[in-house]
Scaffold this motif. Structure first.
Motif, mmCIF file in Angstrom:
data_model
loop_
_atom_site.group_PDB
_atom_site.id
_atom_site.type_symbol
_atom_site.label_atom_id
_atom_site.label_comp_id
_atom_site.label_asym_id
_atom_site.label_seq_id
_atom_site.Cartn_x
_atom_site.Cartn_y
_atom_site.Cartn_z
ATOM 1 N N TYR A 347 26.699 12.604 -39.999
ATOM 2 C CA TYR A 347 26.908 13.952 -40.342
ATOM 3 C C TYR A 347 25.734 14.437 -41.010
ATOM 4 C CZ TYR A 347 31.802 12.485 -40.339
ATOM 5 O OH TYR A 347 33.005 12.279 -39.984
ATOM 6 N N TYR A 348 25.386 15.845 -40.451
ATOM 7 C CA TYR A 348 24.346 16.715 -41.123
ATOM 8 C C TYR A 348 24.653 17.149 -42.442
ATOM 9 C CZ TYR A 348 21.738 17.126 -36.826
ATOM 10 O OH TYR A 348 20.864 16.820 -35.806
ATOM 11 N N CYS A 363 18.892 16.047 -45.149
ATOM 12 C CA CYS A 363 19.768 14.636 -45.241
ATOM 13 C C CYS A 363 20.816 14.531 -44.320
ATOM 14 C CB CYS A 363 20.422 14.785 -46.615
ATOM 15 S SG CYS A 363 19.154 14.689 -47.911
ATOM 16 N N PHE A 364 21.209 13.426 -44.090
ATOM 17 C CA PHE A 364 22.199 13.057 -43.209
ATOM 18 C C PHE A 364 23.051 11.831 -43.673
ATOM 19 C CE2 PHE A 364 19.020 10.424 -41.277
ATOM 20 C CZ PHE A 364 19.834 9.166 -40.832
ATOM 21 N N ILE A 365 24.354 11.770 -43.647
ATOM 22 C CA ILE A 365 25.117 10.444 -44.119
ATOM 23 C C ILE A 365 25.731 10.118 -42.948
ATOM 24 C CG2 ILE A 365 25.569 11.828 -46.321
ATOM 25 C CD1 ILE A 365 28.283 12.485 -45.483
ATOM 26 N N TYR A 380 24.040 7.764 -47.917
ATOM 27 C CA TYR A 380 23.163 8.872 -47.945
ATOM 28 C C TYR A 380 21.754 8.735 -47.568
ATOM 29 C CZ TYR A 380 27.154 10.327 -50.910
ATOM 30 O OH TYR A 380 28.569 10.638 -51.521
ATOM 31 N N LEU A 381 21.156 9.513 -46.544
ATOM 32 C CA LEU A 381 19.792 9.237 -46.133
ATOM 33 C C LEU A 381 19.143 10.523 -46.351
ATOM 34 C CD1 LEU A 381 21.064 6.849 -43.520
ATOM 35 C CD2 LEU A 381 19.123 6.292 -45.041
ATOM 36 N N CYS A 382 17.896 10.384 -46.363
ATOM 37 C CA CYS A 382 17.268 11.793 -46.492
ATOM 38 C C CYS A 382 15.794 11.655 -45.733
ATOM 39 C CB CYS A 382 16.940 12.070 -47.865
ATOM 40 S SG CYS A 382 15.771 13.571 -48.224
ATOM 41 N N CYS A 383 15.480 12.854 -44.976
ATOM 42 C CA CYS A 383 14.281 12.644 -44.283
ATOM 43 C C CYS A 383 13.161 13.556 -44.672
ATOM 44 C CB CYS A 383 14.526 12.887 -42.702
ATOM 45 S SG CYS A 383 15.882 12.119 -41.930
ATOM 46 N N LEU A 391 15.760 13.563 -34.951
ATOM 47 C CA LEU A 391 15.466 12.423 -34.233
ATOM 48 C C LEU A 391 16.575 11.407 -34.842
ATOM 49 C CD1 LEU A 391 13.156 12.041 -32.384
ATOM 50 C CD2 LEU A 391 11.848 11.054 -34.170
ATOM 51 N N TRP A 392 16.827 11.038 -35.988
ATOM 52 C CA TRP A 392 17.558 9.808 -36.548
ATOM 53 C C TRP A 392 19.055 10.142 -35.962
ATOM 54 C CZ3 TRP A 392 16.194 4.976 -38.256
ATOM 55 C CH2 TRP A 392 14.826 5.052 -38.555
#
Lengths: 623, 641
Positions: A347-348, A363-365, A380-383, A391-392
């Motif tokens: 998810y965005y 971020c995306f989760i 939770y991830l953050c670019c 990309l991810w």
């Protein structure tokens, strides 16, 4: 035998009762259901409204009309299906009256009575005419009983189909309400919405869900079912379904180089030749297994249950998302798996800088689709920037869905190309080939001219009972699509529909429109055997069908439904082997020059005449 | 023209027989020499396979029309009259050794074609022969114990073998012995003992991996020319990692051997994978092994397969006919009812398992305080659709728990079910597994799922006792993973991990399991890269060049990182300077690279690149015939003339 008989009489009675009560229900709620058997998982509710009653008031009149018509169509479609079927099965049997088509412009107050009308005709059909002629003939009795059973089961089946009323918000702030049943894919829903909104129908349109609690958004993939994820929403949810264009939905297929050669300088990739792009797609999506972009780099990961975000070196593999722990190498054996994709979606997220003190807002989760609130089970991830995030997220989608994604894209391109050249009525025909039975009628109610021929056929498709005998035998029919011109290559990124090259003589020459007299109400055994030269097409390759084939609906057996390119069929065909039967338009891909040039450099170039390899001549027969 | 004496050794006369002297003139053609020779031996036999081998020059005199003069043969030449087809010991991808006749006189490319035709392997261009790893001579002679399959009696047939007899190519159906060979070829072998894996050579680094590829034979020269003798051992392997047109229907042997090669590549750490991937590979190996064992020779027959599928479709049709009783059953779904212990871990609670009366119905578990309360409202109903199911089992400790992670809007609910015994566990576990996919107990796979779980449990039980190789029921999980994981985990720790992965694949058929294995293998990032030690022009240190089916990769030896990638699609031309043994490649945009090979012959590298380009031309070729000429053109080099 008596027992069963009694049981069925009971059941039929009960169903009639239910159908009658349906009419009353219709007056009180906007969600009249077709006859249902109460089941543990039965849940029909509306999505996109804050509560049940509000949905009633929210609905505009014409929305309700549409819904009612949808519903009536459902019932009569079932009816008709059964009737036609019976016809085909035994021409001599008493024919149940086919209910007349409901008037297409109902107004709400009258709709309940119309519904009753429909249901009453329903019950007429439900009790087949008594065996007047020769009661002594046991055969006849048996036959009637069998019919009864079938009818009952068919009704039950139809009734068991879960349906949702979904309010879809469109970008301009307006909204549309439509009924979605559980057999429909997101693709079907999008087609449906195309008709209702008259937008430009390009491939970027997608149905998305948003979750205000988690501040997330996700575009549904075209092959997913819409009902399933929506029915896991909580009752008081404020989640929404949106319909808008998402540039990144299929960007990877338009510019694969940006994803697969992401390490290279973006400027140098900008003017990559179409031919090379195609080859990239071929390499990565058409092999035995889909190749996932080899993404790696530093992302921020929110620590379990903590507020802090930690940098980690992440790597994407087909089997999951990994990171390499501090002080270890990037070698596969040292990687730690953060998550595998079988059970999660990506998810965005919006504004996580404020919500979770994320380093950036990109971020995306990753979470299980049913989780709707903050939870320790969410990753939770953050670019660093938006492009990295795209990309991810795209990489993860490729890892999760594989070839299906490419098939979706190809189907979408075909659709878009079709809708650009065809009149809107042809879209109907094309979508009805792939949508379940109720939809054709639903369209009829939307003020478009229905195509009766396709309807009957389309609906007879859906049954689990033996369709016209021959069609079973011929499953799977050779996909007729290769006859049609292949889809145009990656469409331009702009949304202008007319930029799509119109498919040359697509509708006219390849398949003449079905002549009306070709279609008597009881569908005859499909004539495709004679129409399609069997040797023209390779049989659908049986290999690797596990990678995509099984998720698809079975190809419709009737030839007419496949007149416009049906997505299911195409998918079926292309999910098959390594090189899909319909090759991309420009036949010689890149290796050709590469192959001949080096040869020339090594020695003289001489176009090699295809030479038959001669088998070994001498066979030893010593001793 | 003056006559002179030509010395020819005829092998068939025995090793001690003196060479024959025949009087020839320089304009006598080779065929005439052979005729004279045969007359002189006075042996009546079929000499058609024999040809003259010129030992000093290391070449065959195969053109019977050429004169001695044209061939350059003079009185000092020592020729040998010998059969062109000789027995060879072939190490197959599955580790078995097969003795069979191969052509020693034609280019290796064609020899491989011949071998593949006998073995019923399609697309021989993807395979080639390599010299075996030189084994450290251990005093105990292992060769005697090695099981040897023998196909030397099978005549090499001309033309393609498509006639099937008894489910196999006709030439295998001759005798029980050859049938056994076909079975070995087409059915994957049981897992090796863990010790056997540990004993085999494993490349420890990327440098080691470069050694593998130094051993490939030259495709454009014959076996004799490359010093291969009768009865020597060579390995047959898939060389180019691009598998064209794989069709399980025709490719039984090819698929099996490819699977075996992939399996060994993973077990021997030829290709790196993560722990999660290893567990899945392990589970698939277990499943494939089990399915292969249960698959009887008869049922693998083509005919039977057809019959079976026909029966299946018939079955489907019957069901589709709206079999009313079936549908009725659908409405009264079966249930499971039993006492189970349930534990819900919560923060700050140490409460253990508590016993409840549980009912499994459709896809949900309802639990009640006691059996008597079962008609009332359940304490809770858990719908397992979409949940994650994990085993938590220790057979030795008699612990049979099912861990459920049930998704809910708030997150995942973690619940443990504790069963009393294996039987109960396998039933409930199978039910949970199906329910998580939205299937009910009615589903036809339920019984087999229960079975699968039971056999897997029995495997855990026996693995502690019997550490040796696979028997019918039991298997040591250590034999499913590479030595690294053998060291890392005890079988007791490994089994649950593999079991977990196994849950997701247990329902696959044999073929789809093999395909799945290959698919995951091919999705590994390092898949299909062949490494060579090279030195780039202008560089002072050795580097590694990776050759894949679509690109070349330059790898820094120090870090092991990819420094640069070049794609074939951008390649303009490549040249080999045979004098200084240097490969020069030009790419689009005026990019030129050149390198010399450090440990491999640069012919091997040249052949690899050309070979991949050849492979990529196949997709466009509609016909099934192999364009041998093009292959040699792309891979041959100047010597191939």
């Amino acid at each position: 035998m008596d027992d069963i008989d009694a049981m069925f009489s009971d059941m039929l009675q009960e169903m009639d009762l239910l159908t009658q009560s349906l009419g009353e229900e219709a007056e009180s709620a906007p969600l009249p259901k077709p006859p249902t058997i109460p089941g543990p998982q039965e849940m029909n509710f509306s999505v996109g409204f804050t509560d049940f009653n509000a949905s009633l008031h929210d609905l505009e009149d014409n929305d309700l009309d549409a819904l009612m018509a949808d519903l009536v169509a459902d019932i009569s479609a079932t009816e008709e299906k059964f009737a036609t079927e019976k016809d085909t099965l035994k021409g001599s049997a008493p024919v149940a009256p086919i209910p007349s088509q409901p008037p297409s412009n109902l107004s709400f107050p009258g709709s309940s009575s119309t519904l009753r009308q429909a249901t009453s005709s329903n019950s007429i059909a439900a009790t087949p005419p008594p065996p007047t002629s020769k009661p002594s003939k046991e055969e006849l009795e048996e036959q009637i009983k069998a019919d009864k059973i079938k009818l009952a089961l068919e009704k039950l089946k139809e009734a068991k189909v879960k349906k949702l009323v979904v309010k879809v918000e469109i970008m301009d702030g307006s909204s549309k309400t439509l009924m979605v049943d559980e057999r429909q894919t997101v693709r079907d829903v999008i087609d449906n919405l195309f008709e209702k909104t008259h937008c430009d129908c390009n491939v970027d349109w997608s149905v998305c869900e948003t979750n205000p609690d988690l501040q997330t958004e996700r575009g549904f993939e075209d092959h997913e079912n819409l009902v399933e994820p929506l029915s896991t929403w909580t009752r008081d949810t404020e989640n929404k379904v949106l319909f808008h264009e998402k540039k990144d939905k299929y960007e990877v297929f338009r510019n694969p180089q940006n994803f697969y050669m992401w390490k290279k300088d973006k400027k140098s990739l900008k003017d990559m030749k179409e031919k090379d792009k195609e080859q990239l797609l071929e390499e990565n999506f058409c092999g035995a297994s889909v190749i996932v972009p080899d993404l790696e780099g530093i992302l921020y990961l929110k620590e379990d249950g903590k507020k802090s975000w930690k940098q980690r070196y992440f790597l994407l593999r087909a089997s999951g998302l990994y990171y390499s722990p501090k002080g270890k190498t990037k070698a596969s054996r040292d990687l730690v798996c953060l998550v595998q994709f079988d059970n999660v979606n990506v998810y965005y997220c919006k504004e996580y800088r404020i919500k979770y003190k994320a380093p950036t807002d990109h971020c995306f989760i990753l979470k299980h689709s049913q989780i709707q609130k903050e939870s320790q089970y969410i990753r939770y991830l953050c670019c660093d920037d938006e492009w990295t995030m795209t990309l991810w997220v795209t990489g993860i989608r490729i890892a999760k869905y594989g070839k299906q994604l490419y098939d979706n894209y190809k189907a979408a391109v075909r659709k878009a190309a079709g809708s650009a050249t065809w009149a809107s009525r042809s879209i109907q025909a094309s979508s009805s080939a792939s949508t379940p039975s109720p939809t054709p009628k639903a369209r009829a109610a939307n003020g478009h001219a229905p195509q009766p021929a396709v309807e009957t056929k389309g609906s007879s498709n859906q049954t689990s009972f033996p369709p016209p005998p021959a069609s079973m035998e011929t499953l799977p029919p050779p996909p007729p699509d290769p006859m049609l011109p292949p889809p145009p290559p990656a469409p331009p990124s702009t949304n202008k529909v007319n930029q799509f090259p119109p498919p040359p003589q697509f509708p006219q020459s390849s398949f003449p429109p079905p002549p009306m007299d070709d279609l008597p109400p009881p569908p005859p055994p499909p004539p495709e055997d004679s129409e399609l030269p069997p040797d023209f097409l390779p049989p659908p390759p049986p290999i690797f069908s596990s990678c995509g084939g099984e998720a698809l609906p079975p190809p419709p057996p009737d030839p007419i439904a496949s007149l416009p390119p049906p997505p299911a069929l195409q998918n079926f065909a292309s999910a098959g082997g390594a090189p899909p039967p319909p090759p991309p338009p420009p036949p010689p891909p890149a290796p050709a020059p590469a192959a001949s040039k080096p040869a020339g450099s090594v020695r003289k170039v001489a176009p090699p005449p295809p030479k038959r390899t001669t088998p070994q001549l001498a066979a030893p027969s010593v001793g | 023209m003056a006559a002179w004496d030509l010395t020819v050794t005829v092998e068939d006369l025995g090793p001690d027989a003196p060479p024959l002297q025949i009087s020839v003139t320089s304009d006598l053609h080779i065929g005439g020499v052979i005729l004279k020779l045969v007359e002189q031996t006075n042996l009546k036999r079929d000499w058609s396979d024999h040809a003259l081998w010129w030992e000093q020059k290391q070449q065959w005199l195969l053109r019977t029309g050429w004169t001695l003069d044209k061939c350059g043969v003079h009185a000092d030449a020592r020729l040998i009259f010998t059969p062109q087809h000789k027995p060879l010991r072939l190490g197959l991808p599955n580790g078995a050794t097969l003795k069979m006749r191969a052509c020693f006189s034609s280019p290796v490319f064609r020899t491989v074609m011949g071998i593949c035709r006998v073995l019923n392997l399609r697309h021989p261009e993807e395979l080639s022969l390599l010299r075996p790893v030189e084994e450290k001579k251990k005093k105990k002679d292992k060769d005697s114990s090695e099981e040897l399959y023998d196909l030397t009696d099978v005549p090499l047939t001309a033309g393609s073998v498509q006639a099937l007899y008894n489910g196999m190519p006709a030439h295998f159906a001759d005798s029980p012995k050859t049938e056994a060979v076909y079975k070995m070829l087409s059915v994957s072998l049981p897992s090796p003992a863990p010790e056997a894996i540990a004993k085999l050579y494993r490349p420890a680094s990327i440098v080691d991996k470069t050694h593998i590829h130094t051993r490939w034979l030259d495709s454009s020269r014959s076996l004799m020319q490359q010093g291969i003798q009768e009865n020597d051992k060579l390995g047959l392997r898939f060389k180019y990692y691009t598998f064209h047109d794989m069709d399980p229907k025709y490719d039984a042997v090819r698929l099996t051997q490819l699977y075996e090669q992939a399996r060994w590549a993973i077990l021997l750490e030829d290709i790196d994978c993560t722990e999660e991937e290893m567990m899945l590979f392990g589970a698939l190996q277990y499943h494939i092994g089990k399915q292969s064992l249960s698959q009887d020779m008869v049922s693998s027959c083509q005919g039977m397969d057809d019959l079976e599928s026909a029966l299946k479709s018939l079955e489907v049709k019957m069901v589709g006919d709206g079999n009313s009783t079936d549908m009725l059953d659908n409405m009264t779904a079966p249930e499971l009812n039993d006492h189970l212990k349930i534990f819900r871990p919560k923060r700050l609670t140490l409460k253990g398992y508590k016993q409840y009366w549980c009912k499994f119905q459709e896809t949900s578990i309802s639990y009640y305080k006691s059996k008597e309360d079962r008609y009332g409202e359940p304490i809770q109903q858990l719908n397992l659709k979409g949940c994650e199911v994990a085993p938590d089992v220790n057979v030795a400790g008699q612990k049979f728990c099912i861990k459920l992670l049930i998704p809910a809007p708030e997150g995942m609910n973690e619940i443990y079910l504790r069963c009393e015994n294996e039987k109960q566990y396998s039933q409930w576990m199978a039910a949970c597994k199906l329910a998580s996919k939205g299937l009910t107990l009615l589903d036809s796979s339920y019984q087999s799922e229960v079975q699968n779980i039971q056999t897997f449990l029995s495997m855990q039980r026996s693995s502690s006792a019997a550490p040796t190789s696979q028997t019918d029921e039991s298997i040591n999980t250590h034999s499913l993973v590479s030595p690294r994981y053998q060291k890392k985990y005890k079988p007791k720790q490994l089994t649950p991990r593999i079991l977990e992965a196994y849950q997701n694949i247990a329902q696959l058929s044999l073929t789809s399991a093999i395909l799945k294995f290959l698919q995951i293998w091919q999705a590994l990032p390092d898949f299909g890269i062949s490494y060579f030690m090279v030195r780039f022009k202008g560089s002072r240190k050795d580097e590694v060049l990776g050759i894949a089916n679509n690109r070349l990769i330059r790898i820094d030896l120090g870090v092991g990182d990819v420094v640069k990638t070049w794609r074939y699609s951008n390649m303009r031309q490549w040249n080999v300077n045979w004098d200084i043994r240097q490969v020069a490649i030009e790419f689009d945009g005026n990019i030129n690279i050149a390198f010399g090979c450090v440990n491999a012959d640069c012919k091997v590298v040249h052949e690899y690149i050309g070979g991949y380009i050849f492979m990529s031309t196949r997709a466009r070729q509609q016909s099934d015939t192999l364009n041998e000429e093009l292959f040699h053109k792309l891979t041959g080099g100047h010597e191939a003339l």
